[in-house]
Scaffold this motif. Structure first.
Motif, PDB file in Angstrom:
ATOM      1  N   HIS A 298       0.814  -1.344   0.062  1.00  0.00           N
ATOM      2  CA  HIS A 298      -0.160  -0.104   0.129  1.00  0.00           C
ATOM      3  C   HIS A 298       0.941   1.401   0.122  1.00  0.00           C
ATOM      4  O   HIS A 298       0.487   2.385  -0.690  1.00  0.00           O
ATOM      5  CB  HIS A 298      -1.064  -0.038   1.187  1.00  0.00           C
ATOM      6  N   LYS A 301       1.657   1.956  -3.749  1.00  0.00           N
ATOM      7  CA  LYS A 301       0.470   2.428  -4.140  1.00  0.00           C
ATOM      8  C   LYS A 301       0.310   4.212  -3.958  1.00  0.00           C
ATOM      9  O   LYS A 301       0.221   5.185  -4.872  1.00  0.00           O
ATOM     10  CB  LYS A 301      -0.715   1.909  -4.196  1.00  0.00           C
ATOM     11  N   ALA A 318       4.596   2.890 -11.923  1.00  0.00           N
ATOM     12  CA  ALA A 318       4.484   1.640 -11.167  1.00  0.00           C
ATOM     13  C   ALA A 318       5.897   0.981 -10.877  1.00  0.00           C
ATOM     14  O   ALA A 318       6.340   1.012  -9.955  1.00  0.00           O
ATOM     15  CB  ALA A 318       3.537   0.669 -11.671  1.00  0.00           C
ATOM     16  N   VAL A 369       1.317  -3.198  -7.992  1.00  0.00           N
ATOM     17  CA  VAL A 369       1.369  -1.611  -7.526  1.00  0.00           C
ATOM     18  C   VAL A 369      -0.055  -1.142  -7.230  1.00  0.00           C
ATOM     19  O   VAL A 369      -0.288  -0.499  -6.175  1.00  0.00           O
ATOM     20  CB  VAL A 369       2.177  -0.802  -8.423  1.00  0.00           C
ATOM     21  N   TYR A 370      -0.940  -1.123  -8.339  1.00  0.00           N
ATOM     22  CA  TYR A 370      -2.117  -0.576  -8.264  1.00  0.00           C
ATOM     23  C   TYR A 370      -3.301  -1.263  -7.752  1.00  0.00           C
ATOM     24  O   TYR A 370      -4.450  -0.723  -7.349  1.00  0.00           O
ATOM     25  CB  TYR A 370      -2.446   0.070  -9.480  1.00  0.00           C
ATOM     26  N   ASN A 371      -3.218  -2.445  -7.558  1.00  0.00           N
ATOM     27  CA  ASN A 371      -4.209  -3.442  -7.070  1.00  0.00           C
ATOM     28  C   ASN A 371      -3.830  -4.541  -5.970  1.00  0.00           C
ATOM     29  O   ASN A 371      -3.591  -5.661  -6.431  1.00  0.00           O
ATOM     30  CB  ASN A 371      -5.186  -4.169  -8.103  1.00  0.00           C
TER      31      ASN A 371
ATOM     32  N   ASP B  75      -1.999   2.588 -17.608  1.00  0.00           N
ATOM     33  CA  ASP B  75      -1.841   3.381 -16.552  1.00  0.00           C
ATOM     34  C   ASP B  75      -1.181   4.740 -16.500  1.00  0.00           C
ATOM     35  O   ASP B  75      -0.857   5.257 -15.520  1.00  0.00           O
ATOM     36  CB  ASP B  75      -0.977   2.751 -15.447  1.00  0.00           C
ATOM     37  N   SER B 258      -8.453   7.878  -5.358  1.00  0.00           N
ATOM     38  CA  SER B 258      -7.517   7.149  -6.095  1.00  0.00           C
ATOM     39  C   SER B 258      -7.305   7.523  -7.523  1.00  0.00           C
ATOM     40  O   SER B 258      -6.388   7.638  -7.985  1.00  0.00           O
ATOM     41  CB  SER B 258      -7.629   5.739  -5.847  1.00  0.00           C
ATOM     42  N   LYS B 262      -4.263   9.088  -9.624  1.00  0.00           N
ATOM     43  CA  LYS B 262      -3.685   8.207 -10.530  1.00  0.00           C
ATOM     44  C   LYS B 262      -3.790   8.871 -11.938  1.00  0.00           C
ATOM     45  O   LYS B 262      -2.600   8.700 -12.712  1.00  0.00           O
ATOM     46  CB  LYS B 262      -4.317   6.686 -10.684  1.00  0.00           C
ATOM     47  N   SER B 293      -7.795  -0.781  -7.836  1.00  0.00           N
ATOM     48  CA  SER B 293      -8.833  -1.656  -6.663  1.00  0.00           C
ATOM     49  C   SER B 293     -10.142  -1.311  -6.667  1.00  0.00           C
ATOM     50  O   SER B 293     -10.255  -0.148  -7.014  1.00  0.00           O
ATOM     51  CB  SER B 293      -7.884  -1.364  -5.518  1.00  0.00           C
TER      52      SER B 293
END
Lengths: 408, 408
Positions: A298, A301, A318, A369-371, B75, B258, B262, B293
């Motif tokens: 986390h 992220k 990422a 990284v993102y999920n 991303d 988020s 992002k 997520s």
């Protein structure tokens, strides 16, 4: 699983993920504490990894482990106000409770895929003993702060000794909590090249206070005092443009985005400029009272999100934060680790592939990284399996939490 | 577990957590779809909850469920550039793949303790069917966008019908993707009071474009068009001070921290001012391609961190974001839910108490927000248990992921 030999193979890893490369279906041969081959080779016992995604172990480059017992104690106030509450509470902590807090933190970190951490707290001996017992790498050491004498710090440092998985360091709390004269004294008393881990340029209050007191900004001051090459600076939310070049000579820096945001320090760690200047950027969770999680997943992220928010640009990505949490973290330890390549340390984390989908090669690093995964399945440090999901460590964790109840 | 009656009791919940109150050791009696008592009463079958912490179900107030299949696709880039890649990919999505993506999202959301969600995508019929099948609450509807006619939108809306757990709504993609004339036409064609879910004031590009085109800022325009009272605005990173008061008349707003970070939208949702103005503030994950997520736990944490970072102040706290994700979320559905009180909907989430320690009453809410659980154990919607950890749904999830592989 039956890994009994000093050489074994993680067979058919669904993906092996480095910050700069993702490979599909490879075997990873481990010999002693290192990676021997990555490819088609097989040696020794075999562990079927077709349901696992393998990443290098994560390095938590700044934490205060024992603070798990203070988690949730006080979540309000900016840094100085928050510290005044926390410091009062810390005076009451017994050595027993610090040990329990540290054991909880180490267990949590391992369960989050952390294979190495750098600690600043009042119990480096306990950090050392527990790290060695649990098989995780760490650096910790005495904290120069308030009324502690330089002699005591050096005595404590020497008593810690160096071990396979442990290196002693010096913690200087900060320029606002320690007088410069003491830091000078420390420097002169040391024969060897020291490693100084220090909160640095965290808040605008710190900046104005140090500037008023010494006529220089914090990083500038460290540079002028010829300490920069020994310094591992943490936070750096308030860095002037001219201080950036000074940081090039440092051991590296640690960005703690969650802690900085939670404590509303407002500043913004200049990750883009730090990377351009080849400064070794790492990530840390900070302690469990100021984050309050110890998950490096986390933290990765949050780091990329915060950087994008601050720059109004998606330049930081990422791969940057994954490099910071793996490869760069190992650099702080002076170790060749954080990549899945022959010759690198066999510090690896295996994650159930059903947590990171769709299974498309160029999306796997993004998923990590993102999920972020909810949990990891196997953690390997120096070639040894130190954690298996739903095994002994999970049971031990519950017992530790139960025993914590008797303190409150 | 043996819950067979319409009335049953969650017995001795270690903690029951509302945004404004935490209770220890209480029983929660559920009758049909509602909470009947909270206290010492026991009725019907009993479920021992001494190892669980109970919270109200979480509401994901803005998502695009089917986008789980696009997770990690791209991303990089700020919103417009990102959208141009995503829109191209979306043209290729078959109805089958959209269904699978939605099913994956619903499963993930349930496994993260989400009990209700608001969806904007091209398959509201599938969202309805799958939500009803899985027992989760949802609102979804046709998307007014590009070449879709208002007639088609209204036809689709009527065909969806209203169900116990499902309400049809109208999605207007945004003021930059839909011409104002079409929105006016939509408004005039509707007899009933519509619910319009819309991306609003997300980027500075949107602001400048709308201002140039219509002479007004986006929220201002919605207000002048007399649409504000039907509008559920999402994102709102770029809100002028004079637009804040217009939002008071809206259905509510959703903050998606988020996703905004992002995509480097740079703006800052003014949560403090929104709360002061009694605007119903909710939280959303956005789609799995822009977050990535679907965990509302992590969205709560990111929200409070971002707000503190933006204001340089710790004024926004755990309770604010927990209220947004529970109580305020249910308000968007026009339902009395999101609190553990008699008369409120029995939409509840049970979490293993070993995930949220130390066990001190005034720290439990902090743990939920700042050290989010890795998983939840039981999810109840409208009095029915729709998820038990390590049960059928976990197996189903793996099967769905396996079947996804055939599409790539």
């Amino acid at each position: 699983m039956g890994i009994s030999n000093r050489t074994y193979t993680l067979r058919k890893c669904s993906y092996a993920v480095d910050f700069d490369r993702v490979r599909r279906g490879v075997n990873i041969v481990i010999e002693d504490d290192k990676i021997k081959y990555v490819g088609n080779e097989v040696e020794g016992d075999e562990l079927d990894c077709s349901e696992f995604i393998v990443i290098p172990g994560l390095v938590n480059a700044h934490t205060h482990s024992a603070m798990t017992v203070l988690r949730g104690l006080y979540d309000e106030g900016e840094l100085r106000e928050w510290l005044s509450v926390i410091w009062k509470e810390e005076e009451k902590l017994s050595k027993d409770l610090m040990r329990l807090g540290t054991e909880l933190a180490i267990t949590e970190m391992i369960m989050w895929g952390t294979t190495a951490f750098i600690d600043m707290y009042f119990n480096p001996d306990q950090v050392r003993d527990l790290s060695l017992a649990y098989g995780i790498r760490s650096m910790a050491g005495p904290v120069l702060m308030r009324d502690k004498s330089v002699d005591d710090v050096i005595k404590e440092l020497k008593a810690l000794g160096e071990h396979d998985l442990f290196k002693p360091i010096i913690n200087v709390h900060s320029l606002y909590a320690v007088d410069l004269a003491k830091i000078r004294e420390l420097k002169e008393s040391l024969n060897e090249r020291p490693y100084i881990h220090m909160h640095l340029s965290e808040t605008r209050e710190e900046l104005s206070e140090i500037k008023r007191k010494y006529g220089l900004f914090p990083i500038e001051l460290i540079y002028r005092e010829n300490l920069i090459k020994y310094t591992h600076g943490v936070h750096l939310g308030w860095v002037s443009s001219w201080e950036l070049s000074y940081l090039k000579a440092s051991l590296g820096v640690t960005h703690c985005p969650s802690s900085n945001m939670k404590l509303a320090t407002g500043g913004s760690f200049p990750m883009r400029e730090a990377l351009i200047n080849s400064i070794n950027v790492t990530l840390g969770t900070d302690g469990a009272a100021s984050n309050n999680s110890l998950s490096m997943f986390h933290e990765m992220k949050t780091a990329v999100l915060l950087q994008r928010h601050n720059y109004w640009s998606t330049e930081i990505n990422a791969s940057d934060v994954f490099m910071a949490a793996t490869f760069n973290g190992y650099k702080m330890f002076g170790l060749k680790g954080g990549k899945i390549e022959p010759g690198y340390l066999a510090d690896l984390v295996l994650i159930d592939k059903y947590q990171l989908y769709p299974w498309i090669e160029n999306r796997i690093l993004s998923h990590v990284v993102y999920n972020p995964p909810r949990s990891v399945d196997i953690v390997i440090v120096a070639g040894k399996i130190i954690y298996k999901k739903n095994g002994k460590l999970d049971d031990k964790f519950k017992k530790l939490i139960n025993s914590l109840s008797s303190y409150f």
